[in-house]
Design a protein around this motif. Structure first.
Motif, PDB file in Angstrom:
ATOM      1  N   PHE A 169       0.823  -1.126  -0.088  1.00  0.00           N
ATOM      2  CA  PHE A 169      -0.105  -0.052   0.066  1.00  0.00           C
ATOM      3  C   PHE A 169       0.860   1.369  -0.003  1.00  0.00           C
ATOM      4  O   PHE A 169       1.281   1.958   0.996  1.00  0.00           O
ATOM      5  CB  PHE A 169      -0.732  -0.086   1.236  1.00  0.00           C
ATOM      6  N   PRO A 170       1.298   1.629  -1.006  1.00  0.00           N
ATOM      7  CA  PRO A 170       2.104   2.827  -1.117  1.00  0.00           C
ATOM      8  C   PRO A 170       1.540   4.136  -0.481  1.00  0.00           C
ATOM      9  O   PRO A 170       0.370   4.463  -0.588  1.00  0.00           O
ATOM     10  CB  PRO A 170       2.382   3.236  -2.729  1.00  0.00           C
ATOM     11  N   GLY A 171       2.328   4.658   0.231  1.00  0.00           N
ATOM     12  CA  GLY A 171       2.007   5.761   1.225  1.00  0.00           C
ATOM     13  C   GLY A 171       1.328   5.403   2.622  1.00  0.00           C
ATOM     14  O   GLY A 171       0.988   6.251   3.383  1.00  0.00           O
ATOM     15  N   TYR A 172       1.197   4.154   2.970  1.00  0.00           N
ATOM     16  CA  TYR A 172       0.620   3.882   4.118  1.00  0.00           C
ATOM     17  C   TYR A 172       1.325   2.712   4.874  1.00  0.00           C
ATOM     18  O   TYR A 172       2.191   1.838   4.203  1.00  0.00           O
ATOM     19  CB  TYR A 172      -0.848   3.357   4.031  1.00  0.00           C
ATOM     20  N   LEU A 173       1.387   2.696   6.077  1.00  0.00           N
ATOM     21  CA  LEU A 173       1.921   1.567   6.801  1.00  0.00           C
ATOM     22  C   LEU A 173       0.832   1.411   8.065  1.00  0.00           C
ATOM     23  O   LEU A 173      -0.113   2.277   8.414  1.00  0.00           O
ATOM     24  CB  LEU A 173       3.192   1.712   7.268  1.00  0.00           C
ATOM     25  N   PHE A 174       0.978   0.583   8.997  1.00  0.00           N
ATOM     26  CA  PHE A 174       0.164   0.098  10.133  1.00  0.00           C
ATOM     27  C   PHE A 174       1.055   0.424  11.464  1.00  0.00           C
ATOM     28  O   PHE A 174       1.913  -0.115  11.597  1.00  0.00           O
ATOM     29  CB  PHE A 174      -0.583  -1.151  10.045  1.00  0.00           C
ATOM     30  N   ALA A 175       0.130   0.629  12.573  1.00  0.00           N
ATOM     31  CA  ALA A 175       0.899   0.925  13.597  1.00  0.00           C
ATOM     32  C   ALA A 175      -0.183   0.235  14.853  1.00  0.00           C
ATOM     33  O   ALA A 175      -1.245   0.794  14.398  1.00  0.00           O
ATOM     34  CB  ALA A 175       1.235   2.470  13.999  1.00  0.00           C
ATOM     35  N   ARG A 176       0.128  -0.267  15.836  1.00  0.00           N
ATOM     36  CA  ARG A 176      -0.676  -0.820  16.825  1.00  0.00           C
ATOM     37  C   ARG A 176      -0.339  -0.259  17.941  1.00  0.00           C
ATOM     38  O   ARG A 176       0.825  -0.124  18.645  1.00  0.00           O
ATOM     39  CB  ARG A 176      -0.578  -2.384  16.778  1.00  0.00           C
ATOM     40  N   PHE A 177      -1.380   0.257  18.497  1.00  0.00           N
ATOM     41  CA  PHE A 177      -1.267   1.123  20.075  1.00  0.00           C
ATOM     42  C   PHE A 177      -2.467   1.145  20.760  1.00  0.00           C
ATOM     43  O   PHE A 177      -3.618   0.963  20.043  1.00  0.00           O
ATOM     44  CB  PHE A 177      -0.566   2.563  19.905  1.00  0.00           C
ATOM     45  N   ASN A 178      -2.606   1.541  22.029  1.00  0.00           N
ATOM     46  CA  ASN A 178      -3.654   1.840  22.656  1.00  0.00           C
ATOM     47  C   ASN A 178      -3.749   3.389  23.068  1.00  0.00           C
ATOM     48  O   ASN A 178      -3.306   3.906  23.690  1.00  0.00           O
ATOM     49  CB  ASN A 178      -3.884   1.220  23.970  1.00  0.00           C
ATOM     50  N   PRO A 179      -4.668   4.101  22.225  1.00  0.00           N
ATOM     51  CA  PRO A 179      -4.841   5.378  22.509  1.00  0.00           C
ATOM     52  C   PRO A 179      -4.868   6.175  23.800  1.00  0.00           C
ATOM     53  O   PRO A 179      -4.626   7.237  24.007  1.00  0.00           O
ATOM     54  CB  PRO A 179      -5.836   5.953  21.235  1.00  0.00           C
ATOM     55  N   GLU A 180      -5.322   5.091  24.753  1.00  0.00           N
ATOM     56  CA  GLU A 180      -5.720   5.596  26.196  1.00  0.00           C
ATOM     57  C   GLU A 180      -4.613   5.703  27.069  1.00  0.00           C
ATOM     58  O   GLU A 180      -4.408   6.550  27.959  1.00  0.00           O
ATOM     59  CB  GLU A 180      -6.818   4.581  26.813  1.00  0.00           C
ATOM     60  N   THR A 181      -3.279   4.845  26.626  1.00  0.00           N
ATOM     61  CA  THR A 181      -2.443   4.777  27.271  1.00  0.00           C
ATOM     62  C   THR A 181      -1.030   5.274  26.795  1.00  0.00           C
ATOM     63  O   THR A 181       0.213   5.202  27.439  1.00  0.00           O
ATOM     64  CB  THR A 181      -1.892   3.408  27.686  1.00  0.00           C
ATOM     65  N   ILE A 182      -1.020   5.504  25.613  1.00  0.00           N
ATOM     66  CA  ILE A 182       0.110   5.859  24.829  1.00  0.00           C
ATOM     67  C   ILE A 182       0.199   7.358  24.013  1.00  0.00           C
ATOM     68  O   ILE A 182      -1.272   7.767  23.794  1.00  0.00           O
ATOM     69  CB  ILE A 182       0.577   4.792  23.829  1.00  0.00           C
ATOM     70  N   ARG A 183       1.257   8.098  23.951  1.00  0.00           N
ATOM     71  CA  ARG A 183       1.175   9.265  23.357  1.00  0.00           C
ATOM     72  C   ARG A 183       1.093   9.222  21.866  1.00  0.00           C
ATOM     73  O   ARG A 183       2.291   9.373  21.341  1.00  0.00           O
ATOM     74  CB  ARG A 183       2.522  10.322  24.009  1.00  0.00           C
ATOM     75  N   TRP A 184      -0.012   8.895  21.410  1.00  0.00           N
ATOM     76  CA  TRP A 184      -0.041   8.627  20.047  1.00  0.00           C
ATOM     77  C   TRP A 184       0.004   9.686  19.154  1.00  0.00           C
ATOM     78  O   TRP A 184       0.468   9.885  17.794  1.00  0.00           O
ATOM     79  CB  TRP A 184      -1.397   7.891  19.633  1.00  0.00           C
ATOM     80  N   ARG A 185       0.101  10.981  19.539  1.00  0.00           N
ATOM     81  CA  ARG A 185       0.061  12.473  18.702  1.00  0.00           C
ATOM     82  C   ARG A 185       1.569  12.380  18.281  1.00  0.00           C
ATOM     83  O   ARG A 185       1.796  13.087  17.151  1.00  0.00           O
ATOM     84  CB  ARG A 185      -0.257  13.283  19.349  1.00  0.00           C
TER      85      ARG A 185
END
Length: 167
Positions: free
Chosen positions: A54-70
């Protein structure tokens, strides 16, 4: 699977998928950049290269409640997380897991399912990329012939099994 962690889509800058993957891993994010083998033809030579599925994209796994995803949005090579408004949108459960289960030891996606004569297949790369035809020859070394409908007639095209996917 860690509790409450979901997969999210990360939009990358053009051609910067590997750079973004590297920098996100350095920040301790779990990332997955699905790649496939692509045949490049140049100056009468052909060579194989791993390219993003998927050119231009990748995937990341995290919990938005516990990690500084910004922090993902400020990472080198990243445009932004894909989502609605300010919040990233998680992918449906099983989507990335299915891609991961089809990934070979060399890190490329092995999405050429067991094919049989007569199956409708699509050519993945090369001069006939995105053409759909019928599998008409298959040998034990992975060489195949596909009947493509061109100029109102069926034309046999020879390629390899890893250059096909089920249509």
């Amino acid at each position: 699977m860690k509790l409450m962690e979901k997969w999210y889509v990360v939009a990358t800058k053009s051609g910067c998928e590997s750079m973004a993957e590297h920098h996100l891993r350095n920040q301790r994010f779990e990332v997955f950049l699905p790649r496939h083998k692509r045949i490049i033809r140049h100056a009468r030579r052909a060579f194989e290269r791993k390219a993003p599925l998927f050119p231009g994209y990748l995937f990341a796994r995290f919990n938005p409640e516990t990690i500084r995803w910004r922090a993902i949005n400020g990472t080198v090579g990243v445009k932004s997380l894909v989502g609605r408004g300010e919040q990233p949108s998680p992918l449906p459960l099983g989507f990335v897991e299915a891609l991961l289960s089809a990934t070979a030891a060399d890190g490329t996606l092995d999405y050429a399912p067991a094919l049989t004569l007569g199956d409708r297949v699509e050519v993945i790369s090369g001069p006939f990329a995105r053409q759909v035809g019928e599998l008409c020859m298959l040998d034990e070394r992975g060489r195949v012939a596909v009947l493509l409908d061109m100029l109102s007639m069926a034309v046999p095209v020879r390629t390899t099994l890893d250059n096909l996917m089920r249509a």
